[in-house]
Motif scaffolding. Structure first.
Motif, PDB file in Angstrom:
ATOM      1  N   MET B 268       0.843  -1.209   0.000  1.00  0.00           N
ATOM      2  CA  MET B 268       0.000   0.000   0.000  1.00  0.00           C
ATOM      3  C   MET B 268       0.875   1.255   0.000  1.00  0.00           C
ATOM      4  O   MET B 268       2.081   1.182   0.142  1.00  0.00           O
ATOM      5  N   LEU B 269       0.223   2.399  -0.130  1.00  0.00           N
ATOM      6  CA  LEU B 269       0.854   3.724   0.001  1.00  0.00           C
ATOM      7  C   LEU B 269       1.960   3.971  -1.027  1.00  0.00           C
ATOM      8  O   LEU B 269       2.922   4.685  -0.755  1.00  0.00           O
ATOM      9  N   TRP B 272       1.927   7.647  -2.066  1.00  0.00           N
ATOM     10  CA  TRP B 272       2.321   8.424  -0.880  1.00  0.00           C
ATOM     11  C   TRP B 272       3.838   8.365  -0.686  1.00  0.00           C
ATOM     12  O   TRP B 272       4.480   9.375  -0.404  1.00  0.00           O
ATOM     13  N   LEU B 333       1.000   2.640  -9.758  1.00  0.00           N
ATOM     14  CA  LEU B 333       1.216   2.847  -8.326  1.00  0.00           C
ATOM     15  C   LEU B 333      -0.015   2.484  -7.501  1.00  0.00           C
ATOM     16  O   LEU B 333      -0.193   2.974  -6.389  1.00  0.00           O
ATOM     17  N   LYS B 334      -0.860   1.658  -8.083  1.00  0.00           N
ATOM     18  CA  LYS B 334      -2.061   1.255  -7.342  1.00  0.00           C
ATOM     19  C   LYS B 334      -1.688   0.285  -6.224  1.00  0.00           C
ATOM     20  O   LYS B 334      -0.795  -0.554  -6.388  1.00  0.00           O
ATOM     21  N   ALA B 335      -2.425   0.384  -5.126  1.00  0.00           N
ATOM     22  CA  ALA B 335      -2.140  -0.482  -3.980  1.00  0.00           C
ATOM     23  C   ALA B 335      -2.555  -1.917  -4.282  1.00  0.00           C
ATOM     24  O   ALA B 335      -3.537  -2.160  -4.996  1.00  0.00           O
ATOM     25  N   ARG B 336      -1.776  -2.874  -3.753  1.00  0.00           N
ATOM     26  CA  ARG B 336      -2.102  -4.287  -3.939  1.00  0.00           C
ATOM     27  C   ARG B 336      -3.193  -4.731  -2.963  1.00  0.00           C
ATOM     28  O   ARG B 336      -3.943  -5.639  -3.228  1.00  0.00           O
ATOM     29  N   THR B 337      -3.226  -4.090  -1.815  1.00  0.00           N
ATOM     30  CA  THR B 337      -4.221  -4.459  -0.800  1.00  0.00           C
ATOM     31  C   THR B 337      -4.895  -3.198  -0.287  1.00  0.00           C
ATOM     32  O   THR B 337      -4.515  -2.092  -0.660  1.00  0.00           O
ATOM     33  N   LYS B 338      -5.873  -3.381   0.571  1.00  0.00           N
ATOM     34  CA  LYS B 338      -6.574  -2.211   1.101  1.00  0.00           C
ATOM     35  C   LYS B 338      -6.411  -2.153   2.621  1.00  0.00           C
ATOM     36  O   LYS B 338      -6.063  -3.151   3.262  1.00  0.00           O
ATOM     37  N   LEU B 339      -6.706  -0.979   3.129  1.00  0.00           N
ATOM     38  CA  LEU B 339      -6.681  -0.801   4.576  1.00  0.00           C
ATOM     39  C   LEU B 339      -7.930  -1.477   5.131  1.00  0.00           C
ATOM     40  O   LEU B 339      -9.045  -1.088   4.819  1.00  0.00           O
ATOM     41  N   LEU B 354       0.478  11.101   8.679  1.00  0.00           N
ATOM     42  CA  LEU B 354      -0.284  12.348   8.517  1.00  0.00           C
ATOM     43  C   LEU B 354       0.189  13.394   9.517  1.00  0.00           C
ATOM     44  O   LEU B 354       0.337  14.573   9.176  1.00  0.00           O
ATOM     45  N   ALA B 358       1.969  16.769   8.524  1.00  0.00           N
ATOM     46  CA  ALA B 358       1.304  18.003   8.972  1.00  0.00           C
ATOM     47  C   ALA B 358       2.297  18.892   9.719  1.00  0.00           C
ATOM     48  O   ALA B 358       2.349  20.106   9.499  1.00  0.00           O
ATOM     49  N   THR B 362       3.510  22.475   8.514  1.00  0.00           N
ATOM     50  CA  THR B 362       3.299  23.605   9.425  1.00  0.00           C
ATOM     51  C   THR B 362       4.587  24.419   9.560  1.00  0.00           C
ATOM     52  O   THR B 362       4.559  25.651   9.523  1.00  0.00           O
ATOM     53  N   PHE B 395       0.749  18.365  17.273  1.00  0.00           N
ATOM     54  CA  PHE B 395       1.072  17.189  16.465  1.00  0.00           C
ATOM     55  C   PHE B 395       2.066  16.266  17.170  1.00  0.00           C
ATOM     56  O   PHE B 395       2.052  15.058  16.957  1.00  0.00           O
TER      57      PHE B 395
END
Lengths: 131, 650
Positions: B268-269, B272, B333-339, B354, B358, B362, B395
């Protein structure tokens, strides 16, 4: 295999957008200080910071009631001199005539009542021609 | 000598341009011999850059003032280590160091991976060649360290406060970090250009990223400690744009190091990770633009120079190039699995990412704010410490908590009940710690109390993991050796906890007092009483020292002196602090003496008591230890890697 990358990307972008707005709001609404050169002071009054080069004479003592008194001019030299009266801790050791500084304080009637002085830190080797 | 340096740089420029052009042609047309030739050009570029670097180093050591650079940054009184440190002290030398490290790293990374990742390496070579072309061009055409002049009798010298061992190590550490981030970036770009967007580029560059990140992190701590002991304002980090320039790529690289684990394990990701690696690299170049362009006011005295515009152009072009590549390769770049669940280790990593990004953005916003307000409102406005502190708390504290939750939570999915059961002991430890702190009177600062409680939680988690693992394997050493990456990571987490405790203690619970003293008068703070014995002045080689001598009574009794040195060559002052460290409590008694006057015997004294501040510096050592464990060669991992690469290639 199913994927949810686009959905996550949208969520991430959404979070980023909300965050950006929040940052923009907080930054514009508060905690920011005008940072001006002597030539930009014009009609400004109140809390601000002035970036400039220290000009003589430098007199007095920041711990005394009359304060440490000096002038500031644009770093490029193209401005009049703003008078500063600074009270507080001694300015950093590198403070001297000709040094670039940032003085924060209250600007009223053409005079800056400074409460903080920051000189450029020698975080790199500075040739004498630059100082 | 200078001619040899200039010639070596011209040769480097020719070689890296060849690596760029011939490498790209070879990759497009699939010509293996041309690709090998481009690769060899990159290797040779390192050699010619090393020659240029040797010329400059010899000139610095020999005080050869026919070199403008040597005359501007050294003088005859400098010892050899400090004369050599001027290599990275000025703009031209810094650029040469960039190029030397880049070609060295690039050549090594390509050499080590050329047989395993042949189809990807053919594209990595032109990407590294492209980056090196920019730096070689700057050195040949814009900012050469080999400009000559009529020799002067002596040079301008080195600011006294920079004649400090920390300043010998701090800048090259940062450069090793900044430049190191170019390697994962080049492999990521190579993966996208070659269409091989599987996990191989991540696996191949994991150690490069880790090393760059470790250098960048440790380099920042060295700089912070130098500021603390040498600059003498009582702090160690001022949220200055130049300091932030190193922090931002480190934060992006931290996020990247975590998110690649998700791609490696779950596929995944992918998008990202490409964004993060590009962000980390671009921010490292952007940092150079910030420090060199003079577009923002900084307390650091970098000179304004025309190279800022060149760097901005490079950042814009390389960012557009990265974005275009990512957009082009989105289908790959598609993910092989999902969250599968928001309560899973993958999700915890995502939240961590994240928050880190962030925080990074900032800080970037704070740095850019003066430029934005100048453009939008026609008036420069700056954001100060309250802004950064607010977002560090907002954060940073959740990040600290996640550091404790992450290792406890299961992959794929878990239930709240299971998570609650797993977190029971660390939770109880944290709760007990919080209650004890409140009873002990540490409740005066809510962020400080939360930071300590979360830190206890994370430490308890790490201990729990180590105890469980040791029980299973029978030995702590065997446990760590079995998965160096994981347990090295835990040691780094422990370092971050020490850092958090040190920062919270030294900021939220610090106390200070100021007083005008004459001999016999005292100032008291946190159980200490400091009595002025007198003000002394004496001449030492190259300086006049003025010191206020104070007798200290309290948790520690003894004498501290503080004042200033007025150096004769170059004629610069420096503030000299008085410092007493209590290693049992990690607390510092820190004294700043202002306007010490030996005639009137009057001095203005500021005393600070900074609890736990030394944990920050200890954290640096623990951080290095954890990074070294994670970086250490691992035969088991190599076997797993070979199997995985074989599968991916198939």
């Amino acid at each position: 295999m199913s994927t949810r990358s686009p959905a996550r990307l949208v969520v991430a972008l959404g979070v980023a957008a909300v965050l950006s707005i929040f940052l923009l709001y907080t930054a514009v609404a508060g905690h920011s200080t005008p940072t001006l050169t002597p030539s930009q002071l014009g009609h400004h009054t109140g809390k601000l910071a002035v970036v400039g080069v220290v000009v003589a004479p430098v007199r007095g003592d920041s711990h005394a009631a009359s304060g440490l008194r000096f002038g500031l001019r644009n770093i490029d030299g193209k401005s009049g001199v703003v008078r500063v009266v600074y009270h507080g801790e001694n300015p950093p050791p590198l403070f001297k005539v000709g040094r670039n500084v940032v003085v924060s304080g209250n600007y009223q009637h053409g005079r800056l009542a400074g409460d903080n002085v920051v000189t450029k830190c020698p975080s790199k080797y500075t040739a004498s021609k630059q100082s | 000598m200078a001619d040899l340096g200039r010639a070596a740089l011209v040769v480097t420029l020719g070689l890296v341009v060849y690596a760029l052009v011939a490498g790209a042609v070879a990759a497009i047309t699939n010509r293996r011999r041309l690709a090998a030739s481009a690769r060899n050009a990159l290797f040779c570029a390192f050699g010619s850059t090393a020659v240029a670097s040797a010329v400059l180093a010899v000139a610095l050591v020999r005080h050869d003032f026919t070199f403008q650079y040597v005359a501007a940054h050294t003088n005859r009184t400098l010892s050899t280590p400090y004369a050599l440190s001027a290599f990275w002290g000025g703009q031209e030398g810094s650029l040469l160091l960039w190029l030397l490290v880049l070609t060295g790293y690039g050549a090594l990374a390509v050499a080590l991976n050329r047989s395993l990742l042949r189809d990807l390496i053919v594209w990595v070579v032109p990407v590294i060649g492209g980056i090196a072309t920019f730096f070689a061009f700057m050195l040949v055409a814009v900012a050469s360290p080999f400009t000559t002049q009529t020799a002067t009798v002596d040079g301008a010298g080195l600011t006294p406060s920079l004649q400090n061992p920390y300043m010998v190590a701090h800048p090259p550490m940062l450069y090793l970090g900044y430049v190191g981030l170019a390697i994962p970036f080049a492999f990521a770009a190579g993966a996208m250009l070659s269409g091989r967007t599987d996990e191989r580029w991540i696996v191949a560059t994991r150690r490069w990223t880790l090393a760059a990140w470790a250098f960048l992190g440790f380099g920042q701590l060295l700089g912070a400690h130098w500021a603390y002991v040498e600059v003498g304002w009582g702090g160690y980090y001022a949220w200055d744009p130049v300091e932030n320039a190193a922090l931002m790529p480190w934060l992006a690289a931290t996020a990247f190091l975590h998110s690649v684990m998700i791609q490696e394990r779950k596929g995944m990701l992918k998008v990202w990770n490409m964004v993060l690696v590009a962000l980390a690299f671009e921010l490292s170049v952007f940092g150079t633009f910030l420090t060199r362009s003079g577009v923002v006011n900084s307390i650091h005295s970098f000179s304004k120079s025309p190279i800022g515009a060149w760097f901005l152009a490079f950042v814009v072009i390389s960012s557009l190039f990265s974005l275009a590549l990512i957009m082009w390769r989105l289908p790959l770049l598609k993910a092989r699995t999902k969250l599968e669940s928001p309560l899973s280790r993958e999700a915890a990593f995502l939240y961590n990412n994240l928050l880190l990004v962030a925080l990074c953005l900032t800080v970037l916003w704070g740095v850019l704010f003066p430029i934005v307000t100048q453009v939008v409102k026609g008036e420069t406005r700056t954001i100060g410490r309250p802004y950064y502190d607010f977002f560090l708390r907002s954060f940073g504290l959740p990040l600290l908590l996640l550091m404790g939750i992450g290792p406890l939570i299961a992959w794929r999915k878990t239930s709240l009940r299971t998570l609650g059961r797993t977190m029971l002991w660390p939770g109880l430890v944290a709760l007990a710690c919080g209650v004890l702190l409140v009873v002990a009177g540490a409740g005066s600062s809510r962020p400080g109390l939360i930071a300590y409680t979360f830190s206890a939680f994370v430490l308890a988690t790490i201990v729990l993991e180590l105890v469980r693992g040791t029980r299973a394997t029978g030995s702590l050493v065997a446990l760590v050796a079995r998965n160096r990456r994981r347990y090295g990571g835990y040691v780094v987490h422990a370092a971050v906890v020490l850092l958090a405790i040190g920062i919270a203690g030294s900021s939220a619970y610090a106390s200070s007092a100021e007083s005008r003293l004459t001999p016999g008068q005292s100032v008291s703070l946190a159980g200490y009483t400091l009595t002025l014995r007198g003000v002394e002045r004496r001449s030492v080689p190259n300086a006049i020292e003025t010191r206020a001598v104070l007798d200290v009574k309290g948790p520690w009794s003894g004498t501290l002196s503080s004042g200033d040195n007025q150096y004769l060559h170059p004629p610069e002052p420096s503030r000299e602090i008085g410092l007493k460290t209590n290693w049992a409590t990690a607390e510092d008694l820190y004294v700043i003496a202002d306007s010490a006057n030996p005639k009137t015997q009057v001095v203005f004294v500021k005393v600070l008591v900074k609890p736990l501040v030394n944990l920050i510096w200890i954290a640096g050592i623990v951080f290095l230890l954890g990074s070294a464990i994670a970086l250490w060669p691992d035969a088991r991992e190599q076997r797993r890697l070979a199997t995985r690469l074989a599968l991916l290639r198939a």
